[in-house]
Design a protein around this motif. Structure first.
Motif, PDB file in Angstrom:
ATOM      1  N   GLY A 477     -43.179 -19.556 -12.185  1.00  0.00           N
ATOM      2  CA  GLY A 477     -44.048 -20.597 -12.939  1.00  0.00           C
ATOM      3  C   GLY A 477     -44.432 -21.795 -12.109  1.00  0.00           C
ATOM      4  O   GLY A 477     -43.637 -22.130 -11.065  1.00  0.00           O
ATOM      5  N   ALA A 478     -45.502 -22.733 -12.368  1.00  0.00           N
ATOM      6  CA  ALA A 478     -45.984 -23.611 -11.536  1.00  0.00           C
ATOM      7  C   ALA A 478     -46.634 -24.408 -12.724  1.00  0.00           C
ATOM      8  O   ALA A 478     -47.234 -24.101 -13.617  1.00  0.00           O
ATOM      9  N   ASN A 483     -46.191 -18.878 -17.200  1.00  0.00           N
ATOM     10  CA  ASN A 483     -45.002 -18.388 -16.695  1.00  0.00           C
ATOM     11  C   ASN A 483     -45.453 -16.720 -16.413  1.00  0.00           C
ATOM     12  O   ASN A 483     -45.996 -16.093 -17.147  1.00  0.00           O
ATOM     13  N   ALA A 484     -44.627 -16.044 -15.297  1.00  0.00           N
ATOM     14  CA  ALA A 484     -44.802 -14.529 -15.018  1.00  0.00           C
ATOM     15  C   ALA A 484     -43.480 -14.156 -14.897  1.00  0.00           C
ATOM     16  O   ALA A 484     -42.741 -14.764 -14.180  1.00  0.00           O
ATOM     17  N   LYS A 485     -43.107 -12.899 -15.512  1.00  0.00           N
ATOM     18  CA  LYS A 485     -41.856 -12.174 -15.394  1.00  0.00           C
ATOM     19  C   LYS A 485     -41.682 -10.886 -14.712  1.00  0.00           C
ATOM     20  O   LYS A 485     -42.511 -10.121 -14.853  1.00  0.00           O
ATOM     21  N   ILE A 501     -42.376  -7.960  -4.276  1.00  0.00           N
ATOM     22  CA  ILE A 501     -42.860  -8.281  -5.433  1.00  0.00           C
ATOM     23  C   ILE A 501     -43.757  -9.530  -5.538  1.00  0.00           C
ATOM     24  O   ILE A 501     -43.631 -10.468  -4.853  1.00  0.00           O
ATOM     25  N   ASP A 502     -44.706  -9.429  -6.360  1.00  0.00           N
ATOM     26  CA  ASP A 502     -45.876 -10.527  -6.376  1.00  0.00           C
ATOM     27  C   ASP A 502     -46.031 -11.040  -7.828  1.00  0.00           C
ATOM     28  O   ASP A 502     -45.974 -10.319  -8.749  1.00  0.00           O
ATOM     29  N   PHE A 503     -46.181 -12.223  -7.895  1.00  0.00           N
ATOM     30  CA  PHE A 503     -46.415 -12.848  -9.016  1.00  0.00           C
ATOM     31  C   PHE A 503     -47.701 -13.289  -9.010  1.00  0.00           C
ATOM     32  O   PHE A 503     -48.349 -13.969  -8.286  1.00  0.00           O
ATOM     33  N   ILE A 504     -48.699 -13.080 -10.203  1.00  0.00           N
ATOM     34  CA  ILE A 504     -49.925 -13.418 -10.334  1.00  0.00           C
ATOM     35  C   ILE A 504     -50.058 -14.313 -11.590  1.00  0.00           C
ATOM     36  O   ILE A 504     -49.684 -14.059 -12.776  1.00  0.00           O
ATOM     37  N   LEU A 505     -50.145 -15.834 -11.287  1.00  0.00           N
ATOM     38  CA  LEU A 505     -50.007 -16.622 -12.582  1.00  0.00           C
ATOM     39  C   LEU A 505     -51.383 -16.986 -12.962  1.00  0.00           C
ATOM     40  O   LEU A 505     -52.510 -16.992 -12.392  1.00  0.00           O
ATOM     41  N   ALA A 506     -51.219 -16.926 -14.188  1.00  0.00           N
ATOM     42  CA  ALA A 506     -52.554 -17.193 -15.310  1.00  0.00           C
ATOM     43  C   ALA A 506     -52.981 -18.658 -15.287  1.00  0.00           C
ATOM     44  O   ALA A 506     -51.754 -19.590 -15.420  1.00  0.00           O
ATOM     45  N   SER A 536     -49.662  -5.578 -20.429  1.00  0.00           N
ATOM     46  CA  SER A 536     -49.482  -6.683 -19.481  1.00  0.00           C
ATOM     47  C   SER A 536     -49.683  -7.957 -20.410  1.00  0.00           C
ATOM     48  O   SER A 536     -48.961  -8.859 -20.027  1.00  0.00           O
ATOM     49  N   LEU A 537     -50.773  -7.953 -20.944  1.00  0.00           N
ATOM     50  CA  LEU A 537     -51.203  -9.285 -21.605  1.00  0.00           C
ATOM     51  C   LEU A 537     -50.395  -9.439 -22.738  1.00  0.00           C
ATOM     52  O   LEU A 537     -49.828 -10.757 -22.947  1.00  0.00           O
ATOM     53  N   VAL A 538     -49.671  -8.418 -23.585  1.00  0.00           N
ATOM     54  CA  VAL A 538     -48.560  -8.634 -24.464  1.00  0.00           C
ATOM     55  C   VAL A 538     -47.288  -9.185 -23.825  1.00  0.00           C
ATOM     56  O   VAL A 538     -46.871 -10.196 -24.387  1.00  0.00           O
ATOM     57  N   GLN A 539     -47.217  -8.810 -22.512  1.00  0.00           N
ATOM     58  CA  GLN A 539     -45.766  -9.360 -21.990  1.00  0.00           C
ATOM     59  C   GLN A 539     -45.918 -10.830 -21.739  1.00  0.00           C
ATOM     60  O   GLN A 539     -44.887 -11.787 -21.727  1.00  0.00           O
ATOM     61  N   MET A 540     -47.392 -11.092 -21.105  1.00  0.00           N
ATOM     62  CA  MET A 540     -47.754 -12.376 -20.637  1.00  0.00           C
ATOM     63  C   MET A 540     -47.352 -13.484 -21.797  1.00  0.00           C
ATOM     64  O   MET A 540     -46.843 -14.702 -21.900  1.00  0.00           O
TER      65      MET A 540
END
Length: 654
Positions: A477-478, A483-485, A501-506, A536-540
């Motif tokens: 998170g930032a 947040n992304a998990k 592993i990469d995190f793509i933050l919205a 993926s949108l549900v998980q976000m």
């Protein structure tokens, strides 16, 4: 060191005999009976060379057999195998020579030849359990060598002399060991080994932590006799050592002694009375870390050969205990070392191994039995491997001794270390335009109880160390982003590994495109290939339970405004319906169709993906119509999109 020490100095030594001259069979036999293997093999060799190969075949066979026995005791397996083969060639009648030959071949690492010799012997003696175990070891040896452990083994050249150096033992930060180097106390050479009799030496570290040169221990421990193979009381103030004294009035000259440390000096050793049995040998002491037990090796009647025993130090009478058949075999079990009160290391030529003595780890089970496992290669070799000690009970590193690769049978000290596995996960924290998110916070929690936290670097990169076979949950998170998990489980393989592993933050402040959502032409029906992006949108949304969003759909420039608004609204509603069906509360969701009213502005990512469009360019109808036809289709494709925009971040927080 030779096989002499492996078998508690081969202490079946009769009284000293007067010197004899000439190469007589009686002289050689007496030397062999006294365990003077170095002298005996020289005498037998002179006799063998004088015997006529055609007319004195039986005598040659007998002498060759006895030479083989001497070489075996000296740890010179190549010479022993050659001698036994000569004995067979000249017709030696005893079938046990096949077992001795197999053992020598095994000790050379000639496993195929050893297997055949063991099998030939077992055809004659099928009930020999020791031979069956040895055969199992020879068959398994190639596998053990092929599937090496991760241990790193190195010759400890600083400690080793040109003779034998063996049986290292830590006492605090000081390393003690046994040596037969040319500077030992006595001046006479052993008739058994041809080397000087052993002393106890030590080596310290300097202020920088570097090992110094070895030196003899201070005090009265070392004498003209053999001293060595030691252990220490838990407080380090008492040394338990093995001493071999040759006297004319007894057959066994090997016993355990104690010496006490005072003012940096070790006192003259005092014999430790273990039993009333004066005919047996006692050596290789190992004190348990608690100080309760003394483990040792003895040739007292047991399971055969040399066994490992123990007594209680504070109540020796009546506490003598053989460790049983899980540890002891018809072969020899020697050199015990107690890492903890329930983990013992020892050497054996009775358990299946790579040849000679192998080092084994024995773990005490809750039922009181022992679970024994071979330490494998490279700690074990086809030679004799024994006398292990650990620098720290919590880290698998230390020293042991081995005669591997030394044709003379001399032993040397080796260091060993099991390096920490280098398992880590690394990656990037990026926004949806694939730009770095600096100062993002990444947390990783494992089901082993681990909990780590790190801040991404300015370029968005991060890394964490991991453990094998652990299930991890990671959250990034930032400020200004959702947040992304991620979840994953590290491999159980005992090898270095790196995971990416990469995190793509919205973004919270601007629309976020949802890639890979597809509809049927001219319809709002979601196509099956959209499921991955929708899930993926549900998980976000589950990972960010306090946000509300607006789902928006956009069309290209074709068609009327009214038609495009209705189509895009139905499409946005289709996405919201999917989210609600997946369990996301409807109160968190809004939908809106914008038709072609909001053409896309080219971002950095889009500019990289489509270099024909410069960053910041708005793909409105006038611009698109100025493009060549094939570029118009690309621009229309970019405008057809589904996005979400964060509306609030405090849903149900109050």
């Amino acid at each position: 060191m030779t096989r002499l020490y492996h078998l508690i100095y081969i202490a079946l030594i009769a009284g000293a005999l007067a010197g004899c001259s000439g190469a007589k069979m009686s002289v050689a036999d007496e030397q062999l009976a006294r365990g003077e293997y170095f002298d005996a093999q020289k005498t037998y060799r002179k006799i063998y060379n004088k015997l006529n190969p055609r007319e004195q075949r039986s005598q040659r066979a007998e002498v060759a057999l006895k030479m083989g026995e001497c070489y075996t005791r000296l740890g010179q397996d190549a010479r022993a195998a050659a001698a036994y083969q000569n004995a067979l060639r000249y017709g030696y009648p005893d079938s046990t020579i096949l077992l001795q030959l197999a053992s020598a071949q095994h000790g050379q690492g000639n496993y195929a030849q050893a297997i055949k010799s063991y099998e030939d012997y077992l055809k004659i003696k099928p009930d020999d359990s020791h031979a069956r175990q040895a055969l199992a070891g020879a068959r398994r040896a190639a596998e053990l060598k092929r599937n090496k452990t991760r241990h790193v083994v190195r010759n400890a050249k600083l400690f080793n002399s040109r003779r034998s150096d063996f049986s290292p033992m830590f006492n605090g930060e000081v390393l003690y060991f046994t040596t037969t180097n040319e500077k030992v106390t006595g001046s006479n050479r052993s008739e058994i080994t041809g080397m000087k009799r052993s002393d106890i030496w030590m080596v310290r570290k300097n202020e920088r932590g570097d090992w110094q040169r070895p030196e003899a221990v201070e005090g009265e421990v070392n004498t003209e006799w053999d001293e060595g193979i030691i252990s220490f009381s838990p407080d380090g103030s008492t040394m338990y050592l093995t001493r071999a004294i040759r006297t004319p009035d007894r057959n066994t000259g090997v016993d355990i002694y104690t010496s006490r440390r005072s003012d940096a000096q070790w006192s003259a050793p005092v014999k430790l009375e273990i039993t009333n049995d004066t005919l047996s040998s006692y050596g290789h002491p190992a004190v348990s870390p608690s100080g309760e037990y003394l483990y040792f090796t003895s040739d007292m009647p047991g399971h055969g050969g040399k066994d490992i025993w123990r007594i209680k130090l504070n109540e020796r009478a009546g506490s003598l205990e053989n460790l049983g058949d899980a540890i002891n075999t018809p072969g020899d079990e020697v050199f015990p070392y107690m890492l903890t009160d329930s983990i013992m290391y020892f050497s054996s030529d009775g358990h299946p191994g790579l040849g000679g003595l192998d080092i084994f780890r024995a773990t005490l089970t809750p039922s009181g039995g022992w679970l024994v496992e071979n330490m494998g290669s490279p700690i074990n070799s086809e030679g004799d491997d024994f006398g292990i000690t650990f620098a720290n009970p919590g880290k698998e590193s230390g020293y042991f001794s081995s005669n591997r690769g030394d044709g003379r049978g001399y032993d040397h000290l080796y260091s060993f270390e099991l390096p920490d596995l280098k398992i880590q996960i690394s990656g990037w924290v990026l926004d949806r335009d694939e730009e770095p998110v600096p100062n993002a916070v990444i947390r990783i929690v494992g089901n082993d109880g681990s909990n780590q936290k790190a801040v991404a670097r300015n370029d968005g990169s991060f890394s964490f160390p991991l453990q094998r076979g652990v299930r991890y949950v990671m959250l990034a998170g930032a400020k200004g982003y959702l947040n992304a998990k991620q979840e994953f489980t590290s491999d159980t393989a005992e090898e270095d590994a790196e995971y990416g592993i990469d995190f793509i933050l919205a973004s919270i402040s601007k629309p976020n495109i949802v890639e890979n959502i597809f509809y049927d032409f001219d319809k709002a029906t979601l196509r099956p290939e959209s499921k991955g992006a929708l899930d993926s949108l549900v998980q976000m949304l589950r990972d960010n339970p306090n946000i509300t969003i607006e789902m928006a759909s956009h069309t290209d420039r074709w068609g009327s405004d009214e038609y495009n608004i209705r189509l895009s609204e139905r499409r946005a509603k289709s996405v919201v319906d999917y989210l609600i069906e997946a369990g996301i509360p409807a109160a968190r969701l809004q939908y809106q169709g914008y038709g072609k009213s909001r053409p896309k502005k080219i971002t950095k990512r889009l500019a990289r993906e489509f270099p024909l469009f410069e960053e910041g360019r708005v793909l409105d109808e006038a611009f698109i119509e100025s493009l060549p036809e094939e570029q118009q289709e690309i621009a229309d494709q970019i405008n057809r999109r589904t996005e979400f925009q964060v509306l609030s971040v405090d849903y149900q927080m109050y």
